[in-house]
Motif scaffolding. Structure first.
Motif, PDB file in Angstrom:
ATOM      1  N   GLY A 116      -8.632   9.308  -1.268  1.00  0.00           N
ATOM      2  CA  GLY A 116      -7.811   8.264  -1.835  1.00  0.00           C
ATOM      3  C   GLY A 116      -6.784   8.738  -2.847  1.00  0.00           C
ATOM      4  N   PRO A 117      -5.796   7.888  -3.166  1.00  0.00           N
ATOM      5  CA  PRO A 117      -4.686   8.298  -4.032  1.00  0.00           C
ATOM      6  C   PRO A 117      -5.077   8.567  -5.477  1.00  0.00           C
ATOM      7  CG  PRO A 117      -4.549   5.956  -3.497  1.00  0.00           C
ATOM      8  CD  PRO A 117      -5.639   6.527  -2.647  1.00  0.00           C
ATOM      9  N   PHE A 152       1.871  15.115  -5.034  1.00  0.00           N
ATOM     10  CA  PHE A 152       1.727  15.632  -3.674  1.00  0.00           C
ATOM     11  C   PHE A 152       0.408  15.166  -3.058  1.00  0.00           C
ATOM     12  CE2 PHE A 152       0.050  18.893  -0.846  1.00  0.00           C
ATOM     13  CZ  PHE A 152       1.108  19.165   0.005  1.00  0.00           C
ATOM     14  N   THR A 153      -0.677  15.309  -3.797  1.00  0.00           N
ATOM     15  CA  THR A 153      -1.988  14.937  -3.271  1.00  0.00           C
ATOM     16  C   THR A 153      -2.160  13.431  -3.222  1.00  0.00           C
ATOM     17  OG1 THR A 153      -2.777  16.938  -4.393  1.00  0.00           O
ATOM     18  CG2 THR A 153      -4.435  15.511  -3.433  1.00  0.00           C
ATOM     19  N   MET A 154      -1.637  12.718  -4.204  1.00  0.00           N
ATOM     20  CA  MET A 154      -1.716  11.264  -4.199  1.00  0.00           C
ATOM     21  C   MET A 154      -1.000  10.685  -2.990  1.00  0.00           C
ATOM     22  SD  MET A 154      -0.523   8.533  -7.160  1.00  0.00           S
ATOM     23  CE  MET A 154       1.212   8.979  -7.017  1.00  0.00           C
ATOM     24  N   GLY A 155       0.126  11.268  -2.613  1.00  0.00           N
ATOM     25  CA  GLY A 155       0.870  10.780  -1.461  1.00  0.00           C
ATOM     26  C   GLY A 155       0.060  10.810  -0.179  1.00  0.00           C
ATOM     27  N   ALA A 156      -0.786  11.834  -0.023  1.00  0.00           N
ATOM     28  CA  ALA A 156      -1.634  11.894   1.171  1.00  0.00           C
ATOM     29  C   ALA A 156      -2.625  10.742   1.201  1.00  0.00           C
ATOM     30  CB  ALA A 156      -2.375  13.235   1.214  1.00  0.00           C
ATOM     31  N   GLY A 157      -3.093  10.307   0.030  1.00  0.00           N
ATOM     32  CA  GLY A 157      -4.010   9.178  -0.022  1.00  0.00           C
ATOM     33  C   GLY A 157      -3.351   7.844   0.223  1.00  0.00           C
ATOM     34  N   PRO A 160      -0.716   5.578   5.774  1.00  0.00           N
ATOM     35  CA  PRO A 160      -1.287   4.395   6.444  1.00  0.00           C
ATOM     36  C   PRO A 160      -2.461   4.744   7.351  1.00  0.00           C
ATOM     37  CG  PRO A 160       0.756   5.054   7.512  1.00  0.00           C
ATOM     38  CD  PRO A 160       0.626   5.914   6.287  1.00  0.00           C
ATOM     39  N   GLY A 161      -3.197   3.706   7.729  1.00  0.00           N
ATOM     40  CA  GLY A 161      -4.278   3.841   8.700  1.00  0.00           C
ATOM     41  C   GLY A 161      -5.501   4.584   8.233  1.00  0.00           C
ATOM     42  N   PRO A 162      -5.976   4.385   6.991  1.00  0.00           N
ATOM     43  CA  PRO A 162      -7.152   5.143   6.545  1.00  0.00           C
ATOM     44  C   PRO A 162      -8.432   4.776   7.282  1.00  0.00           C
ATOM     45  CG  PRO A 162      -6.572   3.476   4.927  1.00  0.00           C
ATOM     46  CD  PRO A 162      -5.484   3.474   5.948  1.00  0.00           C
ATOM     47  N   THR A 163      -8.493   3.575   7.860  1.00  0.00           N
ATOM     48  CA  THR A 163      -9.720   3.156   8.546  1.00  0.00           C
ATOM     49  C   THR A 163      -9.605   3.203  10.057  1.00  0.00           C
ATOM     50  OG1 THR A 163      -9.004   0.834   8.539  1.00  0.00           O
ATOM     51  CG2 THR A 163     -10.297   1.610   6.644  1.00  0.00           C
ATOM     52  N   ARG A 164      -8.375   3.224  10.579  1.00  0.00           N
ATOM     53  CA  ARG A 164      -8.215   3.127  12.036  1.00  0.00           C
ATOM     54  C   ARG A 164      -7.729   4.413  12.682  1.00  0.00           C
ATOM     55  NH1 ARG A 164      -5.879  -1.089   9.642  1.00  0.00           N
ATOM     56  NH2 ARG A 164      -3.799  -0.219   9.977  1.00  0.00           N
ATOM     57  N   LEU A 165      -6.827   5.115  12.014  1.00  0.00           N
ATOM     58  CA  LEU A 165      -6.207   6.287  12.631  1.00  0.00           C
ATOM     59  C   LEU A 165      -7.122   7.493  12.532  1.00  0.00           C
ATOM     60  CD1 LEU A 165      -3.654   7.298  14.017  1.00  0.00           C
ATOM     61  CD2 LEU A 165      -2.737   7.879  11.766  1.00  0.00           C
ATOM     62  N   ARG A 166      -7.476   8.050  13.673  1.00  0.00           N
ATOM     63  CA  ARG A 166      -8.344   9.216  13.731  1.00  0.00           C
ATOM     64  C   ARG A 166      -7.841  10.160  14.837  1.00  0.00           C
ATOM     65  NH1 ARG A 166      -9.782   7.386   9.654  1.00  0.00           N
ATOM     66  NH2 ARG A 166     -11.880   7.001   8.847  1.00  0.00           N
ATOM     67  N   SER A 175       0.120  16.493   9.276  1.00  0.00           N
ATOM     68  CA  SER A 175       0.981  17.674   9.408  1.00  0.00           C
ATOM     69  C   SER A 175       2.416  17.344   9.028  1.00  0.00           C
ATOM     70  CB  SER A 175       0.928  18.205  10.845  1.00  0.00           C
ATOM     71  OG  SER A 175      -0.377  18.593  11.194  1.00  0.00           O
ATOM     72  N   ALA A 176       2.906  16.190   9.516  1.00  0.00           N
ATOM     73  CA  ALA A 176       4.272  15.781   9.179  1.00  0.00           C
ATOM     74  C   ALA A 176       4.409  15.548   7.683  1.00  0.00           C
ATOM     75  CB  ALA A 176       4.643  14.522   9.962  1.00  0.00           C
ATOM     76  N   TYR A 177       3.403  14.892   7.097  1.00  0.00           N
ATOM     77  CA  TYR A 177       3.459  14.668   5.651  1.00  0.00           C
ATOM     78  C   TYR A 177       3.430  15.999   4.897  1.00  0.00           C
ATOM     79  CZ  TYR A 177       2.076  13.641   0.905  1.00  0.00           C
ATOM     80  OH  TYR A 177       2.037  13.609  -0.473  1.00  0.00           O
ATOM     81  N   GLY A 178       2.524  16.901   5.286  1.00  0.00           N
ATOM     82  CA  GLY A 178       2.438  18.186   4.610  1.00  0.00           C
ATOM     83  C   GLY A 178       3.725  18.977   4.697  1.00  0.00           C
ATOM     84  N   PHE A 179       4.400  18.894   5.842  1.00  0.00           N
ATOM     85  CA  PHE A 179       5.663  19.624   6.023  1.00  0.00           C
ATOM     86  C   PHE A 179       6.732  19.084   5.078  1.00  0.00           C
ATOM     87  CE2 PHE A 179       9.706  20.563   8.051  1.00  0.00           C
ATOM     88  CZ  PHE A 179       9.546  21.888   8.440  1.00  0.00           C
ATOM     89  N   VAL A 180       6.903  17.765   5.065  1.00  0.00           N
ATOM     90  CA  VAL A 180       7.936  17.156   4.226  1.00  0.00           C
ATOM     91  C   VAL A 180       7.578  17.289   2.746  1.00  0.00           C
ATOM     92  CG1 VAL A 180       9.090  14.991   3.650  1.00  0.00           C
ATOM     93  CG2 VAL A 180       8.644  15.568   6.049  1.00  0.00           C
TER      94      VAL A 180
END
Length: 290
Positions: A116-117, A152-157, A160-166, A175-180
């Motif tokens: 989480g953020p 940087f770490t808060m942004g990952a939290g 979207p989709g913390p419960t559905r996207l797997r 990966s896209a977030y980490g790159f940007v």
């Protein structure tokens, strides 16, 4: 039983207020030299770093205290924060100084996603502080690094989709977030170092009192000339590690938080009064992590 992911630090009203205050002070610390007059006695970050560090530490404590007040974060969450910060600090020296290859960014992206953020911001800042002590990288840049890594770490939290996207979709998103975000981290840290360069080169150095648009043009030229390749190495390594070992680490982090039962709530269902002719009701205890 709820299927929502277990988070060691959940954002509540007090946590949001504390994080907003930290972020506001951080933005002011990064950007105020751009608006200072040419005749100002202090137009760089060399003198304000100790003051920022002195303000940052109690504000980080305030985030943790606010989180405890919001959701009852306990010793298990603090212990996980310490473990992950230690691992991240140990990973940093493995690539520091080598074309920007810093594996700690990959760990913090996945940790922020799972936990989480709020947890992510504190984890990022504490990890950078610990790694600075470990590598001897203590200097006027350290509080700015702590803020940047926290964001940087808060942004990952906040993705979207913390419960559905797997599965693969989640890995591609991370990966896209980490790159940007790797480029964003490098860019905002360049803003801290760039204002120290005054008068070295009229094309790329910071000019106190110059119009904002002119200084921004110089800043973009400075970023392109000095750190674009370094940031690219950091971004590519983050993507490669996320796609190769990200699934395994995500499962491990989620399993650890699930077994720790962060924010578990105990619900008692009383026996009540049975209807005529019915057997006495039993008492049930539900132990449910959120």
């Amino acid at each position: 039983m709820s299927t929502r992911p277990v988070r060691a630090v959940r954002l509540g009203p007090r946590s949001v207020t504390a994080l907003a205050l930290v972020s506001l002070i951080g933005l002011l610390a990064f950007c105020w030299p751009l608006f200072a007059d040419a005749g100002s006695a202090v137009t760089s970050h060399a003198g304000d770093a100790p003051w920022l560090f002195a303000a940052l530490l109690p504000l980080l404590v305030a985030v943790v205290v606010a989180t405890i007040a919001d959701c009852g974060m306990d010793a298990k969450a603090v212990a996980m924060l310490g473990v992950l910060a230690a691992v991240g600090a140990a990973l940093r020296p493995l690539g520091a100084g080598t074309a920007g290859l810093e594996p700690m960014f990959f760990l913090l992206v996945l940790s922020g996603r799972v936990l989480g953020p709020g947890f992510g911001f504190v984890l990022g800042a504490v990890t950078m502080f610990a790694s600075a002590l470990l590598t001897g990288g203590v200097g006027p840049w350290m509080p700015f690094q702590m803020l940047s890594m926290g964001w940087f770490t808060m942004g990952a939290g906040l993705l979207p989709g913390p419960t559905r996207l797997r599965g693969r979709g989640e890995l591609l998103m991370l990966s896209a977030y980490g790159f940007v975000a790797a480029f964003a981290y490098g860019t905002i840290m360049n803003l801290q170092g760039w204002v120290l360069l005054q008068g070295l080169s009229s094309g790329i150095s910071f000019q106190p009192g110059a119009p904002l648009d002119e200084n921004l043009v110089r800043f973009l030229a400075y970023v392109t000339a000095t750190s674009l390749g370094w940031d690219l190495g950091r971004a590519v390594l983050t993507v490669v590690l996320t796609l190769t070992v990200g699934r395994t680490l995500l499962k491990a982090l989620r399993r650890a938080t699930r077994r720790a039962n962060f924010e578990a709530q105990v619900t008692f269902e009383g026996p009540g009064r049975p209807s005529p002719g019915e057997p006495p009701h039993r008492t049930y205890v539900t132990y449910e992590p959120e």
